[in-house]
Scaffold this motif. Structure first.
Motif, mmCIF file in Angstrom:
data_model
loop_
_atom_site.group_PDB
_atom_site.id
_atom_site.type_symbol
_atom_site.label_atom_id
_atom_site.label_comp_id
_atom_site.label_asym_id
_atom_site.label_seq_id
_atom_site.Cartn_x
_atom_site.Cartn_y
_atom_site.Cartn_z
ATOM 1 N N PRO A 31 -81.010 22.486 31.706
ATOM 2 C CA PRO A 31 -80.237 23.295 30.846
ATOM 3 C C PRO A 31 -80.254 23.032 29.509
ATOM 4 O O PRO A 31 -80.068 23.998 28.630
ATOM 5 C CB PRO A 31 -78.793 23.067 31.418
ATOM 6 N N PHE A 32 -80.122 21.953 28.886
ATOM 7 C CA PHE A 32 -80.082 21.666 27.750
ATOM 8 C C PHE A 32 -81.379 21.691 26.996
ATOM 9 O O PHE A 32 -81.497 22.443 26.034
ATOM 10 C CB PHE A 32 -79.735 20.057 27.410
ATOM 11 N N HIS A 33 -82.655 21.770 27.550
ATOM 12 C CA HIS A 33 -83.606 21.719 27.201
ATOM 13 C C HIS A 33 -83.948 23.360 26.749
ATOM 14 O O HIS A 33 -84.621 23.743 25.866
ATOM 15 C CB HIS A 33 -84.650 21.583 27.995
ATOM 16 N N ALA A 34 -83.574 24.211 27.798
ATOM 17 C CA ALA A 34 -83.483 25.625 27.522
ATOM 18 C C ALA A 34 -82.834 26.187 26.178
ATOM 19 O O ALA A 34 -83.289 27.031 25.506
ATOM 20 C CB ALA A 34 -83.001 26.304 28.811
ATOM 21 N N GLU A 35 -81.462 25.569 26.129
ATOM 22 C CA GLU A 35 -80.642 26.281 24.887
ATOM 23 C C GLU A 35 -81.250 25.368 23.885
ATOM 24 O O GLU A 35 -81.390 26.364 22.787
ATOM 25 C CB GLU A 35 -79.265 25.477 25.220
ATOM 26 N N LEU A 36 -82.126 24.434 23.908
ATOM 27 C CA LEU A 36 -82.490 23.877 22.679
ATOM 28 C C LEU A 36 -83.659 24.750 22.247
ATOM 29 O O LEU A 36 -83.852 25.020 20.931
ATOM 30 C CB LEU A 36 -83.128 22.209 22.999
ATOM 31 N N ARG A 37 -84.683 25.131 23.332
ATOM 32 C CA ARG A 37 -85.863 26.010 23.014
ATOM 33 C C ARG A 37 -85.291 27.389 22.163
ATOM 34 O O ARG A 37 -85.768 27.808 21.424
ATOM 35 C CB ARG A 37 -86.686 26.324 24.107
ATOM 36 N N GLU A 38 -84.182 27.877 23.014
ATOM 37 C CA GLU A 38 -83.614 29.189 22.425
ATOM 38 C C GLU A 38 -82.960 29.138 21.189
ATOM 39 O O GLU A 38 -82.997 30.105 20.566
ATOM 40 C CB GLU A 38 -83.189 29.813 23.636
ATOM 41 N N SER A 39 -82.620 27.988 20.816
ATOM 42 C CA SER A 39 -81.813 28.133 19.650
ATOM 43 C C SER A 39 -82.483 28.006 18.362
ATOM 44 O O SER A 39 -82.103 28.598 17.223
ATOM 45 C CB SER A 39 -80.622 26.819 19.633
ATOM 46 N N GLY A 40 -83.855 27.626 18.425
ATOM 47 C CA GLY A 40 -84.806 27.747 17.484
ATOM 48 C C GLY A 40 -85.858 26.814 17.495
ATOM 49 O O GLY A 40 -85.760 25.658 18.265
ATOM 50 N N PRO A 41 -86.761 26.880 16.550
ATOM 51 C CA PRO A 41 -87.815 25.813 16.492
ATOM 52 C C PRO A 41 -87.553 24.274 16.093
ATOM 53 O O PRO A 41 -88.113 23.191 16.465
ATOM 54 C CB PRO A 41 -89.044 26.337 15.544
ATOM 55 N N VAL A 42 -86.436 24.349 15.301
ATOM 56 C CA VAL A 42 -85.920 22.934 14.940
ATOM 57 C C VAL A 42 -84.328 22.898 14.833
ATOM 58 O O VAL A 42 -83.731 24.069 14.421
ATOM 59 C CB VAL A 42 -86.259 22.714 13.457
ATOM 60 N N VAL A 43 -83.873 21.942 15.448
ATOM 61 C CA VAL A 43 -82.268 22.032 15.865
ATOM 62 C C VAL A 43 -81.728 20.578 15.309
ATOM 63 O O VAL A 43 -82.628 19.578 15.140
ATOM 64 C CB VAL A 43 -82.141 22.028 16.897
ATOM 65 N N ARG A 44 -80.650 20.436 14.666
ATOM 66 C CA ARG A 44 -80.158 19.410 14.141
ATOM 67 C C ARG A 44 -79.209 18.836 15.281
ATOM 68 O O ARG A 44 -78.400 19.379 15.895
ATOM 69 C CB ARG A 44 -79.183 19.538 12.903
#
Length: 404
Positions: A31-44
């Motif tokens: 679930p975290f990986h999916a949100e990470l991918r969908e939030s953008g190419p780079v996340v802080r």
């Protein structure tokens, strides 16, 4: 989980306060990986003040761009430019050219096709013998009886270390991969034994402890020829013992779990045993035994619409990239019809796992032996995950097998 639209100092950069090393994420990272991918190419990642990438395109690009994203500052959270490592850095994993080049070339030759051809018949025979042994029980734990037992049976032999104490390799590797993350409870659990385990491993890297025909002895002969220095030789042997067991163990557990939960794919393998290597790579893609590695920006690097500043740590989510729907069709499915090449489960670029072909041979031997003798594999009890800051692992995988 809280993914917000902005990050301090980066008006358009999404951020997350999720701890990717927390037990909830380690138990089920998807679930975290999916949100990470969908939030953008780079996340802080605000909890650690690092950048994160979860999409295949950016992860692949960073892994192959060693000039801008270095490994020499450490592939964990700790920055070796500012902090002293807990052990001498790996010449394979935690070094960049030119320091990386000679050790890599030596190990690539020693683990090359000729060496693997020499091992093939013996490893297939060992896999057949181990399979016959476990089949007598009908039900067993696939982690301890197969995924751990087979690599601990054949790989230390190939390196050339004595049989006594080989069980130390697993807790040593477990701590090594935990130490790439933050100094959390998982690291603290391993701290009391790490001096003892490190001393045991270091002692096995010396010529007097190594069989004359093993990988380790060949590394020392390369030092005698001047291909590497005598100071580098034990560190190269240590790299084999550090990363050559745990990752294969968890890759084998991944493919056994995949077949136990996808019986139609097991039937397909039995019809065509030549798919054994595809099956292993597909399981590595699906489960990503190595979930994460860090890199450090050498300079300001534009990527994904933002600029990663010089000296910043970047956390690359290999597991998220390997299930990115932008790269893979039906990415959450284990499918032997898929071409899994291009997955980043073994890394990519000059730091790609130098022992990946050894792991593939181990898996091919074990899966071939099982496919010849087992009609069906079923989950026979609760599956228990083993949490590690870097690895996706099982503690227990109870299975029931039906002989062919």
């Amino acid at each position: 989980m809280n993914l917000s639209a902005t990050s301090p100092g980066h008006d358009d950069l999404p951020s997350s306060d999720v701890d990717p090393f927390g037990h909830e994420v380690l138990e089920d990272p998807h679930p975290f990986h999916a949100e990470l991918r969908e939030s953008g190419p780079v996340v802080r990642l605000t909890g650690y003040d690092v950048y994160a990438m979860g999409r295949h395109e950016q992860v692949h690009a960073a892994l192959t761009d060693w000039q801008n994203f270095e490994s020499g500052a450490g592939v964990g959270l700790s920055n070796f430019r500012r902090e002293k490592p807990w052990r001498p850095p790996s010449l394979l994993l935690e070094a960049d050219p030119p320091r990386h080049d000679a050790p890599r070339a030596v190990l690539a030759r020693i683990l090359g096709p000729r060496a693997l051809r020499r091992l093939r018949d013996a490893w297939f025979a060992d896999a057949a013998a181990l399979t016959e042994q476990v089949l007598r029980t009908g039900e067993f734990d696939a982690v301890t009886s197969l995924a751990e037992a087979f690599p601990l049976r054949v790989f230390p032999d190939a390196v050339g270390i004595p049989e006594d104490g080989r069980e130390n390799l697993l807790p040593y590797g477990d701590h090594l991969f935990n130490a790439f993350g933050p100094p959390n409870d998982l690291v603290r659990q391993g701290n009391p034994r790490i001096a003892e385990l490190s001393a045991w491993v270091d002692a096995r890297c010396r010529p007097g402890m190594l069989d004359d025909d093993g990988f380790g002895a060949h590394i020392w002969r390369a030092a005698a020829r001047g291909d590497i220095t005598e100071a580098q030789a034990p560190l190269v042997v240590r790299s084999l013992l550090s990363a050559g067991v745990d990752t294969t163990v968890h890759g084998l557990a991944a493919v056994l779990h995949a077949f136990a939960t996808h019986p139609e794919q097991w039937r397909r393998l039995r019809r065509d045993p030549s798919l054994a290597r595809v099956a292993f790579d597909e399981a590595v893609r699906l489960e990503s035994p190595v979930q994460t590695f860090f890199r450090t920006a050498v300079t300001d690097v534009p990527i994904g619409g933002t600029v990663v500043e010089e000296g910043s740590k970047v956390l690359l989510f290999l597991g998220a990239a390997n299930r990115d729907p932008r790269r893979w069709e039906h990415p959450d499915t284990f499918d032997l019809a898929r071409d899994p090449s291009g997955h980043v489960g073994f890394g990519m670029g000059i730091h790609q796992c130098v022992g990946q072909h050894v792991a593939r041979l181990e898996s091919e031997a074990l899966l071939t032996a099982l496919a010849e003798r087992v009609e069906r594999i079923e989950i026979a009890g609760p599956v228990v995950r083993h949490h590690n800051n870097t690895l996706r692992a099982w503690r227990s995988l109870p299975v029931r097998v039906h002989p062919a």
